[in-house]
Write an enzyme that holds these catalytic residues in place. Sequence first.
Site, PDB file in Angstrom:
ATOM      1  N   GLY A   1      -4.688   1.649   8.221  1.00 34.34           N
ATOM      2  CA  GLY A   1      -5.907   1.164   8.663  1.00 34.34           C
ATOM      3  C   GLY A   1      -5.618  -0.306   8.812  1.00 34.34           C
ATOM      4  O   GLY A   1      -5.568  -1.035   9.881  1.00 34.34           O
TER       5      GLY A   1
ATOM      6  N   HIS B   1       0.762   8.049   3.800  1.00 34.76           N
ATOM      7  CA  HIS B   1       1.214   7.318   4.927  1.00 34.76           C
ATOM      8  C   HIS B   1       2.732   7.547   5.090  1.00 34.76           C
ATOM      9  O   HIS B   1       3.250   7.118   5.944  1.00 34.76           O
ATOM     10  CB  HIS B   1       0.944   5.871   4.727  1.00 34.76           C
ATOM     11  CG  HIS B   1      -0.365   5.460   4.612  1.00 34.76           C
ATOM     12  ND1 HIS B   1      -1.480   5.758   5.648  1.00 34.76           N
ATOM     13  CD2 HIS B   1      -1.190   4.874   3.629  1.00 34.76           C
ATOM     14  CE1 HIS B   1      -2.710   5.192   5.249  1.00 34.76           C
ATOM     15  NE2 HIS B   1      -2.249   4.727   3.897  1.00 34.76           N
TER      16      HIS B   1
ATOM     17  N   ILE C   1      -0.321   9.425   8.416  1.00 35.97           N
ATOM     18  CA  ILE C   1      -1.081   8.375   9.223  1.00 35.97           C
ATOM     19  C   ILE C   1      -0.952   7.003   9.092  1.00 35.97           C
ATOM     20  O   ILE C   1      -0.046   6.618   7.872  1.00 35.97           O
ATOM     21  CB  ILE C   1      -2.685   8.522   9.203  1.00 35.97           C
ATOM     22  CG1 ILE C   1      -3.231   8.180   7.995  1.00 35.97           C
ATOM     23  CG2 ILE C   1      -3.177   9.994   9.693  1.00 35.97           C
ATOM     24  CD1 ILE C   1      -4.608   8.157   7.645  1.00 35.97           C
TER      25      ILE C   1
ATOM     26  N   GLY D   1     -11.065   5.438  13.637  1.00 33.66           N
ATOM     27  CA  GLY D   1     -10.290   6.490  13.995  1.00 33.66           C
ATOM     28  C   GLY D   1      -8.909   6.412  13.184  1.00 33.66           C
ATOM     29  O   GLY D   1      -8.685   5.325  12.774  1.00 33.66           O
TER      30      GLY D   1
ATOM     31  N   ASP E   1       0.693  -1.073   0.017  1.00 32.20           N
ATOM     32  CA  ASP E   1       0.075  -0.179  -0.141  1.00 32.20           C
ATOM     33  C   ASP E   1       1.061   1.305  -0.012  1.00 32.20           C
ATOM     34  O   ASP E   1       1.338   1.747   0.963  1.00 32.20           O
ATOM     35  CB  ASP E   1      -0.958   0.114   1.242  1.00 32.20           C
ATOM     36  CG  ASP E   1      -2.006   1.203   1.038  1.00 32.20           C
ATOM     37  OD1 ASP E   1      -1.797   2.068   0.134  1.00 32.20           O
ATOM     38  OD2 ASP E   1      -2.789   0.971   1.942  1.00 32.20           O
TER      39      ASP E   1
END
Length: 899
Positions: A823, A805, A820, A850, A800
Amino acid sequence: MSLSFKGHTVVITGAGGGLGKTYSLLFASRGANVVVNDFNAEAAQKVVDQIVKAGGKAVTNTSSVTDGAAVIQTALDTFGGVTILINNAGILRDKGLKNMSDKEWDQVMDVHLKGAFACTKAAWPHFRKQKFGRVINTSSAAGLYGNFGQANYSAAKMGLIAFTKTLAREGAKYGIKSTAIAPIAASAMTATMMPPEMLANLNPEYVAPFVAAISHPDGPDASGKIFEVGAGFVAEIRWERSNGTIFKTDASFTPSAVKAKWSELTDFSNPYYPEAVTDVDSQGKLEQASKLPPNSQSSPEVRFDGQTVIITGAGAGLGRAYAHMYGRLGANVVVNDVSEKGANAVVDEIMKAGGKAVAAVCSAEDGEAIVKTAMEKFGSVHVLVANAGILRDKSFMAMSAQEWDIVLAVHLRGTYKCAKACWPIFQKQKFGRIVTTCSQVGIYGNFGQANYSTAKAGITGLTRTLAIEGKKYNILANVIAPSAGTAMTSTVWPQEMVNAFKPDYIAPLVGYLSSADNVETSGSLFEVLGGWAAQTRWQRSGGHSFTTDKPYTPEDVIGKWAQITKFDDRATHPTSTQEAMQQMIDNFEFSHPTTMSSFKAPNAFADPEDSKIVVEAKQSPTEAVDYKYTERDVILYNLGIGATEKELQWTYEGDDEFSVLPSFGVIPQFAASSGISLDWLPNFNPAKLLHGEQYLSIKAPIPTSGELVSEPRIMEVLDKGKAAAVTTIVETRDKVSGKVIFENQSTIFVRGSGGFGGKRTGKDRGAASAANTPPQRAPDAVMEEKTSPSQAVLYRLSGDANPLHILPEFAAIGGFDQPILHGLCFMGIAAKHVLKSFGPYTDIKVRFAGVVYPGETIVTEMWKEGSKVIFAAKVKERNTTVLAAAAATLASGLTTAKL
């Protein structure tokens, strides 16, 4: 006309259940007297009772198959004779070579090989006297192709192939026919490799009719032949040999010369199909070789400087020739032989020529002592050439148990013991080369050599499993079938052949196969003599697939015999158990298209509530996506979700328990699910897409490397007014076997793309859509784990590559202070916490609630509710929930895949 076995007595070993029981019932139903042999007296008696209740005749025998005389005596005492013997008894003692005990090796040899010998030996004089007999031996795909964790079983099952061929030759003049079958039935192994709908048809009823057909006096002539049988599919398998190449038999015939002509040696464009040891013009090959110009050499030269080579049986003949070759090419040579005089003489010869060598005087069965000598003298071992052998030739009628035992001990057990002793050294240094010694007799069988042919074929089965187990450690294993004049062959060859076919003409092939220059060839079989060398492999007929709606009959087999045994353009060349099974799967899929193809059907996920644009979107074709991965990719993933250097089962490929963290299942499907076009949604903007939920179902044990293919479909689309919720489903299958490994369901929310009409509420998708509300009590387990600041950087290497990210400026556009964490990464971390706390799971579902920033601490709270673990995850530093509505279903008995 129905085939009757009235007047026949059939002895079936291992008949208390499975195939043996099915054979017993079928033969009895057709009038045969049946001896039901099984060590389990209760199971055997139940089969006999069932036969007698149906009006048949049967008796139990509970002797060990190694006491063949007692087994056959029951037939003689009860029914006055024996006409058919089915050697079916077997056991498994599966272990990787490194962990296999000598007892586990010996037990499998006793039941499969010694048992078949003993029972056949006891029946043989009666077969000869009455001029009729049938012997059916039970091999397996593991024997033909090798299989991980089954070195003992593979060796035994391949040994039965040559045993069968030799019996066929010796029995021909007495009306005795011998056939080998490799049945494929539902088992713990095939359950990891085949679709469940096919496993249901892998029952013994689809094997037994074939055995009955070839056992009948009026059945087709299958003597000396091999058949693969299972799921209604029947095919013959035979040897195919490349035309090979010929070398000048002078000083230019070296390992470097073999390397230079390797592609020619392994070229199957003009093959032929030998059936006997005489099916090669050996004298003609030798004459051709003598007339050729000097051989071309590869550059740089194939050498063994600094490497230590063990050669068993090296006091004379082939072993001596090998030892001299390795000595000339820079190796440290360990000369093993039972003859102290012979071993020391070869060592002296090598050292006088400027080489390095040491003697190891002991039996090849004392592999530990041989390796100890190598380690003490030279510090390591790099190559094993298992060459030791003896002959104890006798007709099968005259062969004693002692003559059988000693030949199998020296050849087969000796090869196993030496390979096992070298194995941990090879594993640790990530390098090893093994060349074992079969014989043309071990390929084609030969009169008077039942013991020798069995042992030599067994070595081939063993070697193929060594190749499979050694692959990840850079251990290559190959087997040669040499013909050369030696002290051993001088007892059976005329002197002029002994003089002409020198051992020196075998050594160069052995040298190349055992060198670091050979980086690919492993698990292969080569025939070599007098300057000629060729590769020999299996060819399988196109065969015939009987319908599995109901069991076929022996009469059906006779009717389709020509199709079963026809080698036309449908013929294949399987080299592994997986490839062999693939043809059965293909045939099954052809016969059951709706069963195997429902996922691909255009209307598979149709819903009457769907709006027109959703109907069209669901019917739009999607692209399957291949995913090939290695142990390196597995380790990268495991590290990406927080595995550490202390958790070697997840971070070191050499660990005995090395495995894939189960949440890896989200990785192969990622490109497929993210590749589904959503352009048909109104006002679609990829920047407004949110990953809402993820469900992963683990359908089979996860291989640590492999080739997978993922097929995506749109499963459900909901109009949420101002947004769309799109659920995709992806099936990820093993590319070879077709077995489903993973199923993923991903739900994404696309803001601003609602208002297209249709469904507003989704269907109940079971575990994939469950609410998973945590119980009102303290968690049963809590785990916390601080992520690394570079966690996202590491995780993105698993596929990914979204810049959200890793690039701060891209994260800022999304409204985040910094890049971030993925997920699916923190889902994997929480899944790891479930695994550590409660064990393996078969499925897992989460809702993303979140975000997590790299460096934050994830706290997973878990509640066990029956077979389900409900969990939630939050960020400790911000006390923010990041995973909700989450649960995993615990597994029972999920194991590592044997692929």
